[in-house]
Structures are given as C-alpha cells and as structure tokens.
Write an enzyme that holds these catalytic residues in place. Structure first.
Site, PDB file in Angstrom:
ATOM      1  N   TYR A  75      11.583  22.326  18.722  1.00  0.00           N
ATOM      2  CA  TYR A  75      10.275  22.310  18.050  1.00  0.00           C
ATOM      3  C   TYR A  75      10.442  22.447  16.541  1.00  0.00           C
ATOM      4  O   TYR A  75       9.911  21.633  15.772  1.00  0.00           O
ATOM      5  CB  TYR A  75       9.414  23.443  18.602  1.00  0.00           C
ATOM      6  CG  TYR A  75       8.003  23.477  18.067  1.00  0.00           C
ATOM      7  CD1 TYR A  75       7.091  22.476  18.392  1.00  0.00           C
ATOM      8  CD2 TYR A  75       7.575  24.521  17.251  1.00  0.00           C
ATOM      9  CE1 TYR A  75       5.788  22.513  17.913  1.00  0.00           C
ATOM     10  CE2 TYR A  75       6.272  24.565  16.781  1.00  0.00           C
ATOM     11  CZ  TYR A  75       5.385  23.566  17.103  1.00  0.00           C
ATOM     12  OH  TYR A  75       4.095  23.609  16.624  1.00  0.00           O
ATOM     13  N   ASP A 108      -4.325  11.459  24.279  1.00  0.00           N
ATOM     14  CA  ASP A 108      -3.574  12.585  24.826  1.00  0.00           C
ATOM     15  C   ASP A 108      -2.872  12.141  26.100  1.00  0.00           C
ATOM     16  O   ASP A 108      -3.392  11.282  26.822  1.00  0.00           O
ATOM     17  CB  ASP A 108      -4.519  13.754  25.138  1.00  0.00           C
ATOM     18  CG  ASP A 108      -3.824  15.109  25.062  1.00  0.00           C
ATOM     19  OD1 ASP A 108      -2.942  15.359  25.913  1.00  0.00           O
ATOM     20  OD2 ASP A 108      -4.164  15.918  24.184  1.00  0.00           O
ATOM     21  N   LEU A 117       1.365   2.570  19.692  1.00  0.00           N
ATOM     22  CA  LEU A 117      -0.059   2.487  19.980  1.00  0.00           C
ATOM     23  C   LEU A 117      -0.676   1.471  19.022  1.00  0.00           C
ATOM     24  O   LEU A 117      -0.418   1.520  17.815  1.00  0.00           O
ATOM     25  CB  LEU A 117      -0.711   3.862  19.789  1.00  0.00           C
ATOM     26  CG  LEU A 117      -2.211   3.973  20.027  1.00  0.00           C
ATOM     27  CD1 LEU A 117      -2.553   3.665  21.483  1.00  0.00           C
ATOM     28  CD2 LEU A 117      -2.700   5.372  19.655  1.00  0.00           C
ATOM     29  N   ASP A 139       0.983   8.391  25.635  1.00  0.00           N
ATOM     30  CA  ASP A 139       2.063   9.221  25.114  1.00  0.00           C
ATOM     31  C   ASP A 139       2.539   8.586  23.809  1.00  0.00           C
ATOM     32  O   ASP A 139       2.978   7.431  23.799  1.00  0.00           O
ATOM     33  CB  ASP A 139       3.205   9.264  26.140  1.00  0.00           C
ATOM     34  CG  ASP A 139       4.336  10.205  25.747  1.00  0.00           C
ATOM     35  OD1 ASP A 139       4.584  10.362  24.540  1.00  0.00           O
ATOM     36  OD2 ASP A 139       4.980  10.767  26.657  1.00  0.00           O
TER      37      ASP A 139
END
Length: 325
Positions: free
Chosen positions: A149, A37, A67, A62
């Site tokens: 969104y 997170d 990652l 983020d």
C-alpha cells in the site's frame, strides 16, 4: 434546471466509504456522477440511496483494466485502504495503485480532464518528523507487510507528477490522514470501526502495544469538503496536499471515549504492536489552510457520536457479529 457549471465526474472506488460520500456531495452540487467500483471493499449498500438519482450512473469495473468513458473530471479513490484488506492480496493492492493510476491518467490525458489522486499519509511511513509536512519524504519500509500500500501509493504519486511534467496534465494529489464516519466497513481493521463494533458487542477493545501511539481523526464530511475545494483550485496548484485533522489523540484515549459514548461495559486489552505500525501520525495542514481556507470543523466526540449511531442503526447485532468473525 442544470447549472451551467455542471460537470460529468468519474469517481473510482465510488461505492466505498469515502467514494460514496464524495458521490453524494457531487450530486448535491449539481454534477453528473459516474461511480466505478469492483466491490472488493466497496458495497452497493453504500450508494443504494443514489441509484434513482437521474444524474447518477453505476459501473462495475476494476481499474487495473483500461476504462473508456467520457468525463470532465476524475477522482481516483479506488484502492483498499485498511491493512486487513490491502494485505489480503498485496500484489493486487500494488496493481490497483500503480496500474490503476496508469489507466486513469491515460484516460485523463485523452480527455484533457482534471484528475485528483487520493494518496495517503502512509507515504510518510513511520515518521521521524512530527507533525508531517508535505515536503517530508517519509520513513517507509519498502519490503514490509505494509509496503504494498505505502509504496503503491508513492509510485502512483510519481506517475501523477510525471504525467503533469511530461504531458501538461492537470493533476491534484491529496494525502489523506485517518478519516472516519458513517459507511465505514465494520470489518476493515481500522481503529475507529474496530472499537465501535467491539464496544457495541460488549467485547474487549483491542489496543496494540501500550496504546500510547497517536493518530489524528478527520470526520468524512470535512475531508470531502477539502477534496472539492482542492479540485476547484487553479491548475498550478497540484499538491501534494495534506488533508486531515491536526487534533492528536492516543489510541487509549480513543478507546476510552468510544466506551463512554456507547455506554459499553467493554474492557481494554493489549496485544503486540504490528510490524511497521506508525508510532505517531498528525498532519501539518498549513498549506490547506492557506490555499483552501479549509480546516476540519467536526470535533472527534461529535463525529464519533454520528458514526456510532450509524453502526447501531444500520447494522443489527447479528450482522455486526458476522462481520467481526
């Protein structure tokens, strides 16, 4: 002793409202959990009770950046989900949905890991089909204030299905309808948290328009159960799959119920309806019933009692006052 079926599971957005409940459930099921997170809307407070668990790991990151970790499954929940938060930085919201999906799909592709995307009923926009089945393509304003969104999540779904078709990636896509429960952010602008905070403070409850617009409210434990069951289905079941409570209430009915359950003296006031605010929202969950043998069990009144108790217990009145400013 660890179960032989135990997996190492990545939960992005794991310190958020839904993510923290999912982390808790996965640990209870005997899995190792890597919670990721960036704390834009999530909070360490939501997962502090998990910090000493031997199978829980927390990483601040983020997901708009790549990652590199080793996991067996991925639940991609990272993205601000309330209008107050996702409209604060709409460009970043779109990046989180789109770049975040690309990065998590790339990780899943490298690992051949199963990945679940937390999509949203917002992909249906202001629907002209009611209730909304998964094959309804929606009525979305691509240039409005909610588009960062709505369209971000729609694009994320596209990416998930293209990775599935092009690379054979095992995916799961769920469309979440209004969900509520403990650990909601008190200032997230969602109707349940707004009403509870206002009622506990004795302030007027704010409805928009005449309050006749409808929503369906799913308690968080029911939603998480749907997540886990869907992740465990065979690979040919990709979704999209509606998860939500088909019980439908007007916003005014919700306001009246919150006032009654909090024993509040609050009144109800009306403000103009925001642009592109859906007039009605209710999931068709026939697919989830058939595939998962799943449907919500917690009635709205019982779920509200639990949520009110959380706000009343976990946040003192000074904290509520600051959050509402």
């Amino acid at each position: 002793m660890r179960q032989s079926t135990s997996k190492r599971v990545l939960v992005t957005g794991g310190a958020g409202f839904l993510g923290s409940h999912l982390c808790e459930r996965l640990l209870a099921d005997g899995h190792e959990v890597l919670c990721v997170d960036n704390y834009f809307t999530g909070s360490r407070h939501n997962i502090v009770h998990l910090m000493d668990h031997p199978d829980f790991e927390l990483l601040r990151h983020d997901i708009t950046w790549p990652l590199y970790v080793e996991v067996d499954q991925i639940y991609n929940l990272a993205c601000p989900a309330s209008p107050v938060h996702y409209q604060h930085d709409p460009v970043q919201t779109t990046k989180t949905s789109v770049l975040g999906a690309i990065n998590m799909l790339g990780l899943a592709k490298r690992l051949r890991a199963r990945i679940l995307q937390a999509s949203t009923s917002e992909v249906y926009g202001d629907p002209d089909v009611h209730p909304q089945p998964e094959d309804y393509r929606g009525n979305v304003n691509t240039t409005g204030p909610r588009a960062c969104y709505d369209e971000g999540k729609r694009c994320a779904e596209t990416l998930f299905f293209d990775y599935h078709r092009q690379h054979g990636l095992p995916i799961k896509v769920v469309r979440i309808f209004n969900t509520y429960g403990p650990r909601m952010h008190p200032n997230d602008g969602r109707v349940v948290s707004n009403f509870i905070v206002q009622a506990l403070q004795g302030r007027p409850l704010t409805i928009y328009g005449d309050g006749s617009q409808t929503r369906s409210f799913c308690y968080v434990d029911d939603l998480i159960e749907g997540f886990v069951r869907f992740m465990d289905t065979p690979e040919q079941h990709t979704g999209p799959l509606n998860l939500g409570n088909p019980g439908e209430f007007t916003i005014r009915e919700l306001a009246d119920m919150v006032i009654r359950l909090t024993n509040s003296s609050s009144k109800i006031i009306a403000k103009p309806l925001p642009q592109d605010d859906p007039k009605q929202r209710r999931p068709d969950i026939a697919r989830a019933k058939a595939l998962l043998d799943w449907e919500p069990k917690v009635r709205l009144e019982e779920g509200l009692k639990r949520t009110i108790a959380y706000f009343d217990r976990a946040l003192d009145r000074h904290e509520l006052a600051r959050a509402a400013e």
